[in-house]
Design a protein around this motif. Structure first.
Motif, PDB file in Angstrom:
ATOM      1  N   PRO A   1      25.436 -49.544  32.844  1.00 33.48           N
ATOM      2  CA  PRO A   1      24.304 -49.307  33.734  1.00 33.48           C
ATOM      3  C   PRO A   1      24.632 -49.545  35.205  1.00 33.48           C
ATOM      4  CG  PRO A   1      24.032 -51.392  32.606  1.00 33.48           C
ATOM      5  CD  PRO A   1      25.247 -50.730  32.025  1.00 33.48           C
ATOM      6  N   ASP A   2      25.775 -50.124  35.488  1.00 34.51           N
ATOM      7  CA  ASP A   2      26.099 -50.553  36.843  1.00 34.51           C
ATOM      8  C   ASP A   2      27.544 -50.176  37.186  1.00 34.51           C
ATOM      9  OD1 ASP A   2      27.445 -52.990  38.412  1.00 34.51           O
ATOM     10  OD2 ASP A   2      25.348 -52.836  39.057  1.00 34.51           O
ATOM     11  N   GLN A   3      27.781 -49.680  38.402  1.00 34.70           N
ATOM     12  CA  GLN A   3      29.123 -49.250  38.814  1.00 34.70           C
ATOM     13  C   GLN A   3      30.116 -50.422  38.834  1.00 34.70           C
ATOM     14  OE1 GLN A   3      30.051 -46.072  39.233  1.00 34.70           O
ATOM     15  NE2 GLN A   3      32.145 -46.709  39.583  1.00 34.70           N
ATOM     16  N   GLU A   4      29.668 -51.570  39.305  1.00 32.45           N
ATOM     17  CA  GLU A   4      30.551 -52.742  39.348  1.00 32.45           C
ATOM     18  C   GLU A   4      30.960 -53.165  37.938  1.00 32.45           C
ATOM     19  OE1 GLU A   4      30.155 -57.372  40.574  1.00 32.45           O
ATOM     20  OE2 GLU A   4      29.396 -55.925  42.035  1.00 32.45           O
ATOM     21  N   GLN A   5      29.989 -53.162  37.011  1.00 31.61           N
ATOM     22  CA  GLN A   5      30.296 -53.503  35.625  1.00 31.61           C
ATOM     23  C   GLN A   5      31.235 -52.461  35.013  1.00 31.61           C
ATOM     24  OE1 GLN A   5      26.349 -53.914  33.904  1.00 31.61           O
ATOM     25  NE2 GLN A   5      26.556 -56.138  33.942  1.00 31.61           N
ATOM     26  N   MET A   6      31.090 -51.192  35.416  1.00 30.72           N
ATOM     27  CA  MET A   6      31.971 -50.131  34.907  1.00 30.72           C
ATOM     28  C   MET A   6      33.416 -50.419  35.291  1.00 30.72           C
ATOM     29  SD  MET A   6      32.671 -47.409  33.272  1.00 30.72           S
ATOM     30  CE  MET A   6      31.091 -46.690  32.894  1.00 30.72           C
ATOM     31  N   HIS A   7      33.653 -50.778  36.531  1.00 33.95           N
ATOM     32  CA  HIS A   7      35.026 -51.079  36.962  1.00 33.95           C
ATOM     33  C   HIS A   7      35.597 -52.257  36.168  1.00 33.95           C
ATOM     34  CE1 HIS A   7      35.242 -48.173  40.115  1.00 33.95           C
ATOM     35  NE2 HIS A   7      34.165 -48.649  40.726  1.00 33.95           N
ATOM     36  N   ARG A   8      34.783 -53.263  35.965  1.00 35.64           N
ATOM     37  CA  ARG A   8      35.240 -54.428  35.192  1.00 35.64           C
ATOM     38  C   ARG A   8      35.526 -54.026  33.745  1.00 35.64           C
ATOM     39  NH1 ARG A   8      35.850 -59.475  33.843  1.00 35.64           N
ATOM     40  NH2 ARG A   8      34.361 -60.727  32.701  1.00 35.64           N
ATOM     41  N   MET A   9      34.648 -53.203  33.161  1.00 34.90           N
ATOM     42  CA  MET A   9      34.843 -52.774  31.779  1.00 34.90           C
ATOM     43  C   MET A   9      36.109 -51.928  31.646  1.00 34.90           C
ATOM     44  SD  MET A   9      32.184 -51.273  28.945  1.00 34.90           S
ATOM     45  CE  MET A   9      31.605 -49.918  29.892  1.00 34.90           C
TER      46      MET A   9
ATOM     47  N   LEU B   1      32.831 -49.041  13.020  1.00 38.52           N
ATOM     48  CA  LEU B   1      34.196 -48.556  12.837  1.00 38.52           C
ATOM     49  C   LEU B   1      34.265 -47.651  11.623  1.00 38.52           C
ATOM     50  CD1 LEU B   1      37.270 -48.723  13.528  1.00 38.52           C
ATOM     51  CD2 LEU B   1      37.350 -50.750  12.054  1.00 38.52           C
ATOM     52  N   ASP B   2      34.936 -46.497  11.780  1.00 39.33           N
ATOM     53  CA  ASP B   2      35.262 -45.653  10.635  1.00 39.33           C
ATOM     54  C   ASP B   2      36.723 -45.213  10.772  1.00 39.33           C
ATOM     55  OD1 ASP B   2      35.383 -43.300  12.265  1.00 39.33           O
ATOM     56  OD2 ASP B   2      33.265 -42.895  11.946  1.00 39.33           O
ATOM     57  N   GLU B   3      37.148 -44.250   9.974  1.00 42.71           N
ATOM     58  CA  GLU B   3      38.567 -43.852   9.947  1.00 42.71           C
ATOM     59  C   GLU B   3      39.084 -43.294  11.269  1.00 42.71           C
ATOM     60  OE1 GLU B   3      40.847 -44.147   7.420  1.00 42.71           O
ATOM     61  OE2 GLU B   3      39.323 -45.354   6.434  1.00 42.71           O
ATOM     62  N   GLN B   4      38.222 -42.611  12.040  1.00 42.35           N
ATOM     63  CA  GLN B   4      38.674 -41.911  13.248  1.00 42.35           C
ATOM     64  C   GLN B   4      38.033 -42.397  14.537  1.00 42.35           C
ATOM     65  OE1 GLN B   4      41.086 -39.406  13.331  1.00 42.35           O
ATOM     66  NE2 GLN B   4      41.420 -40.012  11.226  1.00 42.35           N
ATOM     67  N   SER B   5      37.086 -43.339  14.447  1.00 47.88           N
ATOM     68  CA  SER B   5      36.384 -43.729  15.672  1.00 47.88           C
ATOM     69  C   SER B   5      35.833 -45.147  15.571  1.00 47.88           C
ATOM     70  CB  SER B   5      35.245 -42.749  15.959  1.00 47.88           C
ATOM     71  OG  SER B   5      34.278 -42.801  14.942  1.00 47.88           O
ATOM     72  N   GLY B   6      35.439 -45.645  16.735  1.00 50.28           N
ATOM     73  CA  GLY B   6      34.821 -46.955  16.813  1.00 50.28           C
ATOM     74  C   GLY B   6      33.917 -47.040  18.027  1.00 50.28           C
ATOM     75  N   VAL B   7      32.886 -47.855  17.928  1.00 49.43           N
ATOM     76  CA  VAL B   7      31.976 -48.103  19.037  1.00 49.43           C
ATOM     77  C   VAL B   7      31.816 -49.611  19.161  1.00 49.43           C
ATOM     78  CG1 VAL B   7      29.647 -47.764  19.953  1.00 49.43           C
ATOM     79  CG2 VAL B   7      30.741 -45.937  18.643  1.00 49.43           C
ATOM     80  N   ILE B   8      31.983 -50.107  20.390  1.00 50.68           N
ATOM     81  CA  ILE B   8      31.884 -51.538  20.660  1.00 50.68           C
ATOM     82  C   ILE B   8      30.810 -51.735  21.719  1.00 50.68           C
ATOM     83  CG2 ILE B   8      33.120 -53.609  21.403  1.00 50.68           C
ATOM     84  CD1 ILE B   8      35.734 -51.836  20.758  1.00 50.68           C
ATOM     85  N   GLU B   9      29.831 -52.594  21.420  1.00 49.16           N
ATOM     86  CA  GLU B   9      28.742 -52.900  22.347  1.00 49.16           C
ATOM     87  C   GLU B   9      29.127 -54.166  23.116  1.00 49.16           C
ATOM     88  OE1 GLU B   9      26.212 -50.924  22.873  1.00 49.16           O
ATOM     89  OE2 GLU B   9      26.556 -49.591  21.165  1.00 49.16           O
ATOM     90  N   LEU B  10      29.715 -53.974  24.287  1.00 53.10           N
ATOM     91  CA  LEU B  10      30.119 -55.093  25.131  1.00 53.10           C
ATOM     92  C   LEU B  10      28.971 -55.498  26.050  1.00 53.10           C
ATOM     93  CD1 LEU B  10      33.531 -53.516  26.121  1.00 53.10           C
ATOM     94  CD2 LEU B  10      33.240 -55.483  24.627  1.00 53.10           C
ATOM     95  N   PRO B  11      28.955 -56.719  26.559  1.00 53.69           N
ATOM     96  CA  PRO B  11      27.923 -57.103  27.524  1.00 53.69           C
ATOM     97  C   PRO B  11      27.934 -56.215  28.780  1.00 53.69           C
ATOM     98  CG  PRO B  11      29.071 -59.048  26.731  1.00 53.69           C
ATOM     99  CD  PRO B  11      29.816 -57.853  26.200  1.00 53.69           C
ATOM    100  N   LEU B  12      29.091 -55.654  29.107  1.00 53.19           N
ATOM    101  CA  LEU B  12      29.222 -54.793  30.284  1.00 53.19           C
ATOM    102  C   LEU B  12      28.755 -53.362  30.026  1.00 53.19           C
ATOM    103  CD1 LEU B  12      32.806 -55.953  31.309  1.00 53.19           C
ATOM    104  CD2 LEU B  12      30.668 -56.542  32.473  1.00 53.19           C
ATOM    105  N   GLY B  13      28.678 -52.958  28.760  1.00 52.57           N
ATOM    106  CA  GLY B  13      28.295 -51.598  28.407  1.00 52.57           C
ATOM    107  C   GLY B  13      28.879 -51.213  27.058  1.00 52.57           C
ATOM    108  N   GLN B  14      28.896 -49.926  26.790  1.00 54.84           N
ATOM    109  CA  GLN B  14      29.367 -49.421  25.497  1.00 54.84           C
ATOM    110  C   GLN B  14      30.739 -48.764  25.641  1.00 54.84           C
ATOM    111  OE1 GLN B  14      27.797 -45.731  23.550  1.00 54.84           O
ATOM    112  NE2 GLN B  14      26.945 -47.245  22.130  1.00 54.84           N
ATOM    113  N   CYS B  15      31.617 -49.048  24.689  1.00 53.52           N
ATOM    114  CA  CYS B  15      32.948 -48.458  24.610  1.00 53.52           C
ATOM    115  C   CYS B  15      33.019 -47.641  23.323  1.00 53.52           C
ATOM    116  CB  CYS B  15      34.011 -49.556  24.601  1.00 53.52           C
ATOM    117  SG  CYS B  15      35.681 -48.965  24.293  1.00 53.52           S
ATOM    118  N   SER B  16      33.211 -46.330  23.458  1.00 51.01           N
ATOM    119  CA  SER B  16      33.342 -45.437  22.302  1.00 51.01           C
ATOM    120  C   SER B  16      34.771 -44.922  22.243  1.00 51.01           C
ATOM    121  CB  SER B  16      32.378 -44.252  22.423  1.00 51.01           C
ATOM    122  OG  SER B  16      31.056 -44.691  22.490  1.00 51.01           O
TER     123      SER B  16
END
Length: 93
Positions: free
Chosen positions: A62-70, A32-47
């Motif tokens: 990595p997976d389409q099904e996990q993408m929908h869930r994320m 986390l910084d002033e303008q952005s954040g990155v979260i490493e979820l079990p389903l993938g990465q959220c920037s």
């Protein structure tokens, strides 16, 4: 790798990023910084990055099904962090 993006109109995008990152910090690796954040979820990465009056959210999984869930998980949590501010989230691949 599957990717998805949403540009979300928000009055205070930096606050949303900070709240979401702090919410998940105890469970997942977070940067986390002033303008952005990155979260490493079990389903993938959220920037997340803040712009003037908007928040950009980019998801990678990595997976389409996990993408929908994320997409659902991130959208639900952003809505909670926004409180009374309505957020329109339209994910694009």
């Amino acid at each position: 790798m599957h990717t998805s993006h949403a540009r979300i109109v928000a009055a205070n995008p930096q606050r949303l990023i900070k709240r979401l990152c702090n919410h998940w910090r105890h469970k997942f690796p977070v940067q986390l910084d002033e303008q952005s954040g990155v979260i490493e979820l079990p389903l993938g990465q959220c920037s997340l990055s803040a712009g003037e009056g908007y928040l950009d959210a980019r998801l990678q999984s990595p997976d389409q099904e996990q993408m929908h869930r994320m997409q659902t998980v991130v959208a639900d949590h952003l809505a909670r962090m926004a409180g009374d501010e309505p957020l329109a989230i339209d994910w694009r691949h």
